[in-house]
Design a protein around this motif. Structure first.
Motif, PDB file in Angstrom:
ATOM      1  N   MET A  31      20.003  56.099 -15.951  1.00 12.50           N
ATOM      2  CA  MET A  31      21.812  55.698 -15.818  1.00 12.50           C
ATOM      3  C   MET A  31      21.456  55.642 -17.520  1.00 12.50           C
ATOM      4  O   MET A  31      22.289  55.928 -18.367  1.00 12.50           O
ATOM      5  CB  MET A  31      21.900  54.579 -15.433  1.00 12.50           C
ATOM      6  N   ALA A  32      20.348  54.620 -17.884  1.00 11.97           N
ATOM      7  CA  ALA A  32      20.433  54.352 -19.270  1.00 11.97           C
ATOM      8  C   ALA A  32      20.539  55.312 -20.766  1.00 11.97           C
ATOM      9  O   ALA A  32      21.097  55.451 -21.096  1.00 11.97           O
ATOM     10  CB  ALA A  32      19.053  52.766 -19.944  1.00 11.97           C
ATOM     11  N   ALA A  33      19.682  56.129 -19.909  1.00 12.26           N
ATOM     12  CA  ALA A  33      19.056  57.106 -21.423  1.00 12.26           C
ATOM     13  C   ALA A  33      21.044  57.918 -20.854  1.00 12.26           C
ATOM     14  O   ALA A  33      21.290  58.387 -22.080  1.00 12.26           O
ATOM     15  CB  ALA A  33      18.511  58.640 -20.783  1.00 12.26           C
ATOM     16  N   MET A  34      21.664  58.120 -20.016  1.00 10.46           N
ATOM     17  CA  MET A  34      22.721  59.365 -19.783  1.00 10.46           C
ATOM     18  C   MET A  34      23.393  58.279 -21.392  1.00 10.46           C
ATOM     19  O   MET A  34      24.247  59.245 -21.447  1.00 10.46           O
ATOM     20  CB  MET A  34      23.159  59.081 -18.205  1.00 10.46           C
ATOM     21  N   VAL A  35      23.954  56.708 -19.963  1.00 10.36           N
ATOM     22  CA  VAL A  35      25.338  55.823 -20.905  1.00 10.36           C
ATOM     23  C   VAL A  35      24.210  56.124 -22.613  1.00 10.36           C
ATOM     24  O   VAL A  35      25.242  56.332 -23.197  1.00 10.36           O
ATOM     25  CB  VAL A  35      24.702  54.663 -20.192  1.00 10.36           C
ATOM     26  N   TYR A  36      23.615  56.149 -22.657  1.00 11.44           N
ATOM     27  CA  TYR A  36      22.847  56.073 -24.346  1.00 11.44           C
ATOM     28  C   TYR A  36      23.492  57.218 -25.398  1.00 11.44           C
ATOM     29  O   TYR A  36      23.697  57.067 -26.058  1.00 11.44           O
ATOM     30  CB  TYR A  36      21.343  55.685 -24.418  1.00 11.44           C
ATOM     31  N   GLU A  37      23.596  57.897 -24.199  1.00 10.95           N
ATOM     32  CA  GLU A  37      23.480  59.525 -24.513  1.00 10.95           C
ATOM     33  C   GLU A  37      25.078  59.527 -24.610  1.00 10.95           C
ATOM     34  O   GLU A  37      25.217  60.127 -26.058  1.00 10.95           O
ATOM     35  CB  GLU A  37      23.048  60.685 -24.163  1.00 10.95           C
ATOM     36  N   ILE A  38      25.450  59.449 -24.458  1.00 14.64           N
ATOM     37  CA  ILE A  38      27.500  59.843 -24.422  1.00 14.64           C
ATOM     38  C   ILE A  38      27.722  58.694 -25.394  1.00 14.64           C
ATOM     39  O   ILE A  38      28.557  59.340 -26.189  1.00 14.64           O
ATOM     40  CB  ILE A  38      27.676  59.380 -22.714  1.00 14.64           C
ATOM     41  N   THR A  39      27.039  57.561 -25.134  1.00 17.38           N
ATOM     42  CA  THR A  39      27.669  56.368 -26.346  1.00 17.38           C
ATOM     43  C   THR A  39      27.829  56.746 -27.619  1.00 17.38           C
ATOM     44  O   THR A  39      28.310  56.806 -28.982  1.00 17.38           O
ATOM     45  CB  THR A  39      27.123  54.759 -26.053  1.00 17.38           C
ATOM     46  N   ALA A  40      26.308  57.500 -27.542  1.00 14.76           N
ATOM     47  CA  ALA A  40      26.104  58.046 -29.086  1.00 14.76           C
ATOM     48  C   ALA A  40      26.688  59.248 -30.028  1.00 14.76           C
ATOM     49  O   ALA A  40      27.755  59.349 -30.827  1.00 14.76           O
ATOM     50  CB  ALA A  40      23.968  58.104 -29.158  1.00 14.76           C
ATOM     51  N   ARG A  41      26.945  59.862 -28.489  1.00 16.26           N
ATOM     52  CA  ARG A  41      27.346  61.008 -28.887  1.00 16.26           C
ATOM     53  C   ARG A  41      29.090  61.342 -28.455  1.00 16.26           C
ATOM     54  O   ARG A  41      29.558  61.574 -30.133  1.00 16.26           O
ATOM     55  CB  ARG A  41      27.142  62.159 -27.684  1.00 16.26           C
ATOM     56  N   TYR A  42      29.657  60.312 -28.232  1.00 10.98           N
ATOM     57  CA  TYR A  42      31.160  60.071 -28.667  1.00 10.98           C
ATOM     58  C   TYR A  42      31.506  59.137 -29.343  1.00 10.98           C
ATOM     59  O   TYR A  42      32.230  59.296 -29.510  1.00 10.98           O
ATOM     60  CB  TYR A  42      31.636  60.059 -26.796  1.00 10.98           C
ATOM     61  N   PHE A  43      31.061  58.269 -29.354  1.00  8.62           N
ATOM     62  CA  PHE A  43      31.793  57.148 -30.275  1.00  8.62           C
ATOM     63  C   PHE A  43      30.953  57.019 -31.685  1.00  8.62           C
ATOM     64  O   PHE A  43      31.417  56.523 -32.426  1.00  8.62           O
ATOM     65  CB  PHE A  43      30.967  55.185 -29.641  1.00  8.62           C
ATOM     66  N   PHE A  44      30.042  57.606 -31.499  1.00 10.30           N
ATOM     67  CA  PHE A  44      29.163  57.366 -33.415  1.00 10.30           C
ATOM     68  C   PHE A  44      28.768  59.098 -33.577  1.00 10.30           C
ATOM     69  O   PHE A  44      28.115  58.842 -34.561  1.00 10.30           O
ATOM     70  CB  PHE A  44      27.572  56.678 -33.136  1.00 10.30           C
TER      71      PHE A  44
END
Length: 174
Positions: A31-44
């Motif tokens: 879950m941490a990897a997926m949340v990090y990926e989604i945050t990095a991809r869509y917000f940054f």
């Protein structure tokens, strides 16, 4: 149940119970990897090169290493709408027969293939070629082999339980 059968059941059930409990915690880094990926991809606008491989490997490890636990808990797929209407002795005989005729031959072949697959990957230092990260594949292939070994171990316990049910007319106490 004879002592040797009870020992097999006890060891297999306990090993798979503990492995299942430990492996369940892999959901947190997944879950941490997926949340990090989604945050990095869509917000940054900065996708990672590692999150896809990490999630795939963690899920694969969870699936394979938890399969013995699932078998111990009786949550694998079965045609219960037919099975539940049979007597306990019939259920035991059918289960024991299917374990001997179908389950063990398939699992032993699968174990040999998975073991060779993992050993070859580790010896060659094989890397994943479908992403830029190119992670080592040996550990996940070793998890596949370990999962099959856990399934074989639990299959032995389930065969003992089935034999007991077939010969005594009741399932062994938990």
């Amino acid at each position: 149940m004879p002592g040797w059968m009870a020992a097999i059941v006890l060891v297999a059930d306990n090993v798979n119970l503990w492995v299942g409990r430990i492996v369940a915690w892999l959901v947190l880094p997944l879950m941490a990897a997926m949340v990090y990926e989604i945050t990095a991809r869509y917000f940054f606008a900065a996708p990672t090169i590692w999150a896809y491989d990490t999630s795939r490997m963690l899920y694969g490890a969870m699936f394979m290493l938890g399969a013995g636990y699932a078998l111990a808990k009786g949550v694998h797929i079965r045609a219960d709408f037919i099975y539940r209407n049979w007597s306990v002795k019939t259920q035991g005989w059918i289960d024991a027969t299917l374990y001997l005729v179908l389950y063990f031959p398939a699992m032993l072949i699968f174990a040999k293939v998975a073991w060779d697959f993992a050993a070859s990957s580790i010896a060659r230092g094989e890397r994943g070629m479908d992403t830029a990260w190119m992670p080592q594949l040996g550990p996940i292939k070793a998890a596949l082999a370990a999962g099959v070994i856990l399934l074989v171990l639990q299959g032995l316990a389930e065969l003992c339980k089935s034999w007991y049910a077939a010969t005594r007319g009741r399932w062994p106490d938990a």
